[in-house]
Design an enzyme around this catalytic site. Structure first.
Site, PDB file in Angstrom:
ATOM      1  N   LYS A 172       0.846  -1.187   0.000  1.00  0.00           N
ATOM      2  CA  LYS A 172       0.000   0.000   0.000  1.00  0.00           C
ATOM      3  C   LYS A 172       0.884   1.240   0.000  1.00  0.00           C
ATOM      4  O   LYS A 172       1.719   1.431   0.879  1.00  0.00           O
ATOM      5  CB  LYS A 172      -0.917   0.027   1.224  1.00  0.00           C
ATOM      6  CG  LYS A 172      -1.873   1.222   1.173  1.00  0.00           C
ATOM      7  CD  LYS A 172      -2.509   1.510   2.500  1.00  0.00           C
ATOM      8  CE  LYS A 172      -3.151   2.907   2.446  1.00  0.00           C
ATOM      9  NZ  LYS A 172      -3.532   3.392   3.773  1.00  0.00           N
ATOM     10  N   GLY A 260     -11.146   7.970   6.823  1.00  0.00           N
ATOM     11  CA  GLY A 260     -12.298   8.813   7.117  1.00  0.00           C
ATOM     12  C   GLY A 260     -13.505   8.100   7.680  1.00  0.00           C
ATOM     13  O   GLY A 260     -14.417   8.740   8.198  1.00  0.00           O
TER      14      GLY A 260
END
EC number: 2.8.1.10
Length: 329
Positions: A172, A260
Site C-alpha cells: 500500500k 475517514g
C-alpha cells in the site's frame, strides 16, 4: 488488438474474444492467477497442471471459476493483482492498546488483509514482542504501508525494505502532502507508483477523491485505487459520494475507500457506492469497544455490498403510497 488475431469463444456463458494462445494465457488476460481457478472446457475439466499447455481454440466453451474455499459468500469474492479474498474489509494495526487487542479485533472483523507500517527495529530490546507474534502472516495477508512518508523517494525506499524483509510485492502506497490534513501529495504519489510498478511491485494506492488522478494512477500501474473518504483518522465519513462513484465507474481495478470512516454506516455507504472494499484503522482502534466495533464493521461492509448488488429503489420528489388509496372506507 487486431480482430484477425483474436478467437471467438464462449466464456462463462457469454461471447468473448481473446488472442490468448493457451488457457493459462486467457486466465492471466482476465487478471486472474491460473493456480487459483478451476477451468472446464467443452464440458470437460482441464487439470490446472496442464493450463499452460492447453491451447485455446476458436469456438471453445469455457467455464472459469475461482478456486476458493466454501462459505456463503465465496461467490462474491474480490480479486486484486490475481489474489482472491472473501472479506472486503481491510483493517490497520495502529493505535490499539495492545497486540492482543489488535489480534482480537482482526479476528472479529473477519479481515483477511491487515496494513502494517514499516519501522526500524528496536535494537535496544530486540526480544520485545512483535506484531507477527500475534497476527500470523501465514494466515493473514500483510500489506506493508508507507504511512508517515512525505516524499515519493522515502515511500519507495520503505517498500524496498519491506520486500527484502518479508518478500511482499503487494503493498500500500501513500505519500502525504503535509502533516495537518495528511492529504495525499498526488504528484509524488504518481511518480512513486510508476517507480514501484517498474520494479515489480503491486501497489494499492491511497489517493485524492479525484477521478482524473485515479485514472492516471491506474495507467501508471496501480493494482487498486484507494480514494480517501475524509482525512485520515477524522471519522467524518465519506464526504464526496459523487466523486467516489465516478472513480468506481471509471476504474478497471478494484476501488476501496481508505480513510475517514467513523462508524458502521460510513462503511455501508462506501459499499453501496459500488466500492470493492473498505480500509479502516482508527474507527475500530479508538472505539470504546474495539472488538464489538470490528464485528459491526464486518456486518456493515456485508450489508452495504448486499444493498449495492440488490439495487436501491429510485428516488422520488414526492410520496408514493405503499398501499393503494382506492377503496378506502
Amino acid at each position: 488488438m487486431s480482430p484477425a488475431m483474436t478467437k471467438s469463444i464462449t466464456l462463462n456463458g457469454a461471447p468473448h474474444r481473446s488472442a490468448a494462445a493457451t488457457i493459462a494465457d486467457l486466465v492471466r488476460e482476465l487478471d486472474l492467477a491460473p493456480e487459483k481457478v478451476a477451468v472446464e472446457r467443452n464440458g470437460a475439466i482441464v487439470p490446472r497442471s496442464t493450463l499452460a499447455e492447453a491451447p485455446l481454440n476458436a469456438d471453445d466453451v469455457l467455464e472459469i471459476v475461482h478456486f476458493v474455499g466454501g462459505g456463503d459468500h465465496a461467490e462474491d469474492s474480490w480479486t486484486v493483482a490475481g489474489r482472491t479474498f472473501r472479506s472486503r474489509l481491510i483493517v490497520g494495526t495502529g493505535k490499539y492498546k495492545s497486540f492482543e487487542q489488535n489480534a482480537a479485533a482482526v479476528a472479529a472483523s473477519g479481515a483477511e488483509i491487515v496494513t502494517v507500517a514499516v519501522r526500524r527495529v528496536n535494537v535496544s530490546d530486540p526480544k520485545a514482542p512483535m506484531l507477527t507474534d500475534f497476527i500470523d502472516p501465514k494466515k493473514i495477508t500483510y500489506l506493508p504501508n508507507t504511512a508517515g512518508c512525505f516524499t515519493g523517494e522515502d515511500a519507495v525506499r520503505t517498500l524496498r525494505l519491506a520486500r527484502e524483509a518479508g518478500g511482499w510485492d503487494l503493498v500500500k502506497l501513500e505519500v502525504l502532502g503535509e502533516a495537518r490534513t495528511l492529504y495525499p501529495d498526488m504528484r509524488e504519489t504518481l511518480k512513486a507508483t510508476e517507480v514501484l510498478a517498474k520494479e515489480g511491485f503491486l501497489p494499492m494506492v491511497y489517493c485524492a477523491d479525484d477521478p482524473i488522478a485515479a485514472k492516471q494512477l491506474e495507467d501508471a500501474g496501480a493494482v487498486a485505487i484507494m480514494p480517501l473518504g475524509a482525512p485520515i483518522g477524522s471519522g467524518l465519513g465519506i464526504q464526496n459520494r459523487v466523486m467516489i462513484r465516478l472513480i468506481v465507474e471509471g476504474a478497471k481495478v478494484p476501488v476501496l475507500v481508505d480513510a475517514g470512516v467513523g462508524t458502521a454506516s460510513d462503511a455501508a455507504v462506501g459499499m453501496e457506492l459500488g466500492c470493492d472494499g473498505i480500509l479502516m484503522n482508527t474507527a475500530i482502534a479508538e472505539a470504546k469497544d474495539p472488538i464489538r466495533m470490528a464485528r459491526a464493521m464486518k456486518l456493515a461492509v456485508e450489508a452495504g455490498r448486499e444493498a449495492y448488488l440488490a439495487g436501491r429503489m429510485a428516488r422520488r420528489m414526492y410520496a408514493d403510497p405503499s398501499s393503494p388509496l382506492a377503496g378506502l372506507i
